[in-house]
Design an enzyme around this catalytic site. Structure first.
Site, PDB file in Angstrom:
ATOM      1  N   ARG A  43       0.877  -1.114   0.116  1.00 45.14           N
ATOM      2  CA  ARG A  43      -0.223   0.117   0.016  1.00 45.14           C
ATOM      3  C   ARG A  43       0.799   1.232   0.102  1.00 45.14           C
ATOM      4  O   ARG A  43       0.445   2.400  -0.127  1.00 45.14           O
ATOM      5  CB  ARG A  43      -1.041  -0.012   1.210  1.00 45.14           C
ATOM      6  CG  ARG A  43      -2.064   1.016   1.019  1.00 45.14           C
ATOM      7  CD  ARG A  43      -3.099   0.961   2.052  1.00 45.14           C
ATOM      8  NE  ARG A  43      -2.884   0.441   3.461  1.00 45.14           N
ATOM      9  CZ  ARG A  43      -2.013   1.278   4.189  1.00 45.14           C
ATOM     10  NH1 ARG A  43      -2.020   2.611   3.823  1.00 45.14           N
ATOM     11  NH2 ARG A  43      -1.582   0.942   5.482  1.00 45.14           N
ATOM     12  N   TYR A  97     -15.483  10.824 -19.447  1.00 47.21           N
ATOM     13  CA  TYR A  97     -15.647   9.426 -18.974  1.00 47.21           C
ATOM     14  C   TYR A  97     -16.825   9.649 -18.078  1.00 47.21           C
ATOM     15  O   TYR A  97     -16.678  10.208 -17.006  1.00 47.21           O
ATOM     16  CB  TYR A  97     -14.437   8.689 -18.421  1.00 47.21           C
ATOM     17  CG  TYR A  97     -14.648   7.362 -17.883  1.00 47.21           C
ATOM     18  CD1 TYR A  97     -15.197   6.267 -18.667  1.00 47.21           C
ATOM     19  CD2 TYR A  97     -14.527   7.070 -16.403  1.00 47.21           C
ATOM     20  CE1 TYR A  97     -15.534   5.056 -18.255  1.00 47.21           C
ATOM     21  CE2 TYR A  97     -15.224   5.821 -16.001  1.00 47.21           C
ATOM     22  CZ  TYR A  97     -15.481   4.833 -16.857  1.00 47.21           C
ATOM     23  OH  TYR A  97     -15.747   3.468 -16.385  1.00 47.21           O
ATOM     24  N   ASP A 168      -6.869  12.851 -18.398  1.00 41.89           N
ATOM     25  CA  ASP A 168      -7.039  11.368 -18.570  1.00 41.89           C
ATOM     26  C   ASP A 168      -6.661  11.297 -20.076  1.00 41.89           C
ATOM     27  O   ASP A 168      -7.412  11.353 -20.914  1.00 41.89           O
ATOM     28  CB  ASP A 168      -8.618  11.185 -18.495  1.00 41.89           C
ATOM     29  CG  ASP A 168      -8.983   9.614 -18.352  1.00 41.89           C
ATOM     30  OD1 ASP A 168      -8.307   8.997 -19.086  1.00 41.89           O
ATOM     31  OD2 ASP A 168      -9.879   9.456 -17.728  1.00 41.89           O
ATOM     32  N   LYS A 193      -7.740  -0.355 -19.873  1.00 42.29           N
ATOM     33  CA  LYS A 193      -8.005  -0.336 -21.218  1.00 42.29           C
ATOM     34  C   LYS A 193      -6.985  -0.759 -22.074  1.00 42.29           C
ATOM     35  O   LYS A 193      -6.334  -1.787 -22.303  1.00 42.29           O
ATOM     36  CB  LYS A 193      -8.407   1.065 -21.535  1.00 42.29           C
ATOM     37  CG  LYS A 193      -9.482   1.654 -20.395  1.00 42.29           C
ATOM     38  CD  LYS A 193     -10.857   0.887 -20.648  1.00 42.29           C
ATOM     39  CE  LYS A 193     -11.597   0.977 -19.441  1.00 42.29           C
ATOM     40  NZ  LYS A 193     -12.216   2.320 -19.215  1.00 42.29           N
TER      41      LYS A 193
HETATM   42  C1  PLP Z   1     -12.556   3.271 -18.188  1.00 42.58           C
HETATM   43  C2  PLP Z   1     -12.041   4.517 -18.035  1.00 42.58           C
HETATM   44  C3  PLP Z   1     -11.802   5.125 -16.800  1.00 42.58           C
HETATM   45  C4  PLP Z   1     -11.909   4.266 -15.369  1.00 42.58           C
HETATM   46  O1  PLP Z   1     -11.209   3.034 -15.195  1.00 42.58           O
HETATM   47  P1  PLP Z   1     -11.421   2.047 -14.534  1.00 42.58           P
HETATM   48  O2  PLP Z   1     -10.306   1.271 -14.659  1.00 42.58           O
HETATM   49  O3  PLP Z   1     -12.667   1.505 -14.978  1.00 42.58           O
HETATM   50  O4  PLP Z   1     -11.688   2.495 -13.013  1.00 42.58           O
HETATM   51  C5  PLP Z   1     -11.621   6.457 -16.703  1.00 42.58           C
HETATM   52  N1  PLP Z   1     -11.218   7.104 -17.740  1.00 42.58           N
HETATM   53  C6  PLP Z   1     -11.418   6.809 -19.038  1.00 42.58           C
HETATM   54  C7  PLP Z   1     -11.384   7.578 -20.320  1.00 42.58           C
HETATM   55  C8  PLP Z   1     -12.073   5.401 -19.340  1.00 42.58           C
HETATM   56  O5  PLP Z   1     -12.168   4.804 -20.413  1.00 42.58           O
END
Ligand code: PLP
Length: 376
Positions: A43, A97, A168, A193
């Site tokens: 952690r 998102y 992001d 992703k």
């Molecule tokens: C899926 C996604 C998230 C969140 O990610 P998790 O791994 O599901 O928590 C954030 N931003 C974007 C653009 C995403 O596609």
């Protein structure tokens, strides 16, 4: 080193015991402390497998520091709660998102954090800034309409007022876009992703400067969203092929966008690589490739959305994105289901909108499947 070389080599742990080529998996959650430089604990984000992967990502995003999380949302929440406190104000792009949008509307107020949603134009960010603004948060290309925000312009605006910026970068991946090099302070990925890329792990990452990371890490250890050693290893394995996967996805998505653009059964195609896309010029300036994500709207008078989805044979209707297999989803029923119908309308997300996450299959097979489903 270039991207593909970093993907393969950066951050690997040398296996002195056997001479094996792969990083060993260190499963311990308990480490000796006598004569150690620091206390090691999962952690605290400092176990060998965590560090190996964050070093690889650090190289790919060209930042001083990196941290791995147990999900993309764990990474996003660590950044927001690490950099903003009660009484602070956050400016956030509206077209983001769905989970991040919901995170802001459901949690910020409880923690006393004020926020303003804005469009993706720089002047809208400028108008929204206040004396207590501590963070500007963007996502480009955005989910699900692939809107493009001028990264360098937003970074410059915020920096001129001493405000931190976060992006992001999930949709672009570090192969197509490196926002830190354009002036953004904090780069976030949902590693679930493209970084994972095989639709089988959940993780997240934050890449930034050493100073900013200290602030983020200080609260992240309290929230506790660290990543386990086995998933770290799976992520490391996946990252070795990130470059070749994303290159193929870029090529496939461009081919499908061209095919669907002007298609008799499609009304609109959203892909930043199309010259007709409003963000094409900025995307060409800040991206090396246009990515594997595209969206389109069906002509519902010719093909009902439900029939189209059920006709597909190769392309699977499924949640998530970024894997080697091509999947399709209706954002109104999936990623943005928690966004109110009113907000969805404001965001431009109709019920006939489909988002395609393009995989690494042969292009012709994908075109054939889309066509038979559109005409079936
Ligand atoms: C899926 C996604 C998230 C969140 O990610 P998790 O791994 O599901 O928590 C954030 N931003 C974007 C653009 C995403 O596609």
């Amino acid at each position: 080193m270039s991207k593909n070389t970093q993907c393969v080599h950066s951050g690997s742990i040398a296996d002195g015991l056997t001479g094996g080529l792969n990083s060993p998996i260190f499963t311990s959650s308990s480490f000796r402390y006598v004569d150690m430089a620091e206390n090691v604990y999962p952690r605290y984000f400092n176990t060998p497998n965590q560090t190996a992967v964050s070093d690889k990502l650090r190289a790919l995003e060209n930042t001083e520091a990196g941290l791995l999380f147990s999900s993309g949302m764990a990474a996003i929440s660590a950044v927001v709660f690490g950099l903003a406190s009660g009484g602070d104000h956050v400016v956030m792009q509206r077209d983001i998102y769905g989970g991040t949008h919901h995170f802001a509307t459901a949690e910020f107020e409880r923690f006393g954090i004020e926020f303003t949603f804005v469009g993706s134009e720089v002047k809208e960010f400028e108008k929204a800034l206040r004396d207590n603004t501590r963070l500007v948060y963007i996502e480009t290309p955005s989910n699900p309409l692939l809107r493009v925000t001028d990264i360098a312009a937003v970074a410059q605006l915020a920096a001129s007022k001493g405000i931190c910026t976060a992006i992001d970068n999930t949709f672009a991946s570090p192969i197509n876009q490196n926002p830190h090099e354009l002036g953004i302070d904090v780069v976030i990925h949902s590693g679930t992703k493209y970084l994972g890329g095989h639709s089988d792990i959940c993780c997240g990452a934050v890449l930034t400067t050493r100073d900013i990371m200290e602030r983020i890490k200080a609260s992240a250890v309290n929230f506790g969203g660290s990543l386990n050693a086995v998933t770290c290893y799976l992520l490391e394995r996946s990252l070795k092929t990130l470059g070749i996967r994303v290159d193929t996805q870029n090529r496939n998505a461009m081919a499908l966008a061209r095919h669907l653009h002007g298609h008799p059964r499609i009304t609109t195609v959203y892909y930043p690589g199309l010259e007709t896309h409003p963000g094409f010029e900025i995307a060409s300036k800040q991206m090396r490739g246009f990515g594997g994500m595209l969206s389109f709207e069906l002509d519902e008078s010719k093909i009902p959305p439900d029939r189209f989805v059920r006709n597909l044979k190769l392309i699977t209707p499924a949640l998530s994105l970024g894997g080697v297999e091509t999947i399709v989803c209706a954002p109104a029923l999936t990623s943005h289901v928690k966004v109110s119908a009113e907000d969805r309308r404001q965001m431009g997300i109709s019920d006939g909108l489909f988002r395609l996450s393009v995989g690494i299959e042969d292009t012709d097979d994908l075109v054939a499947d889309l066509d038979q489903a559109l005409y079936g």
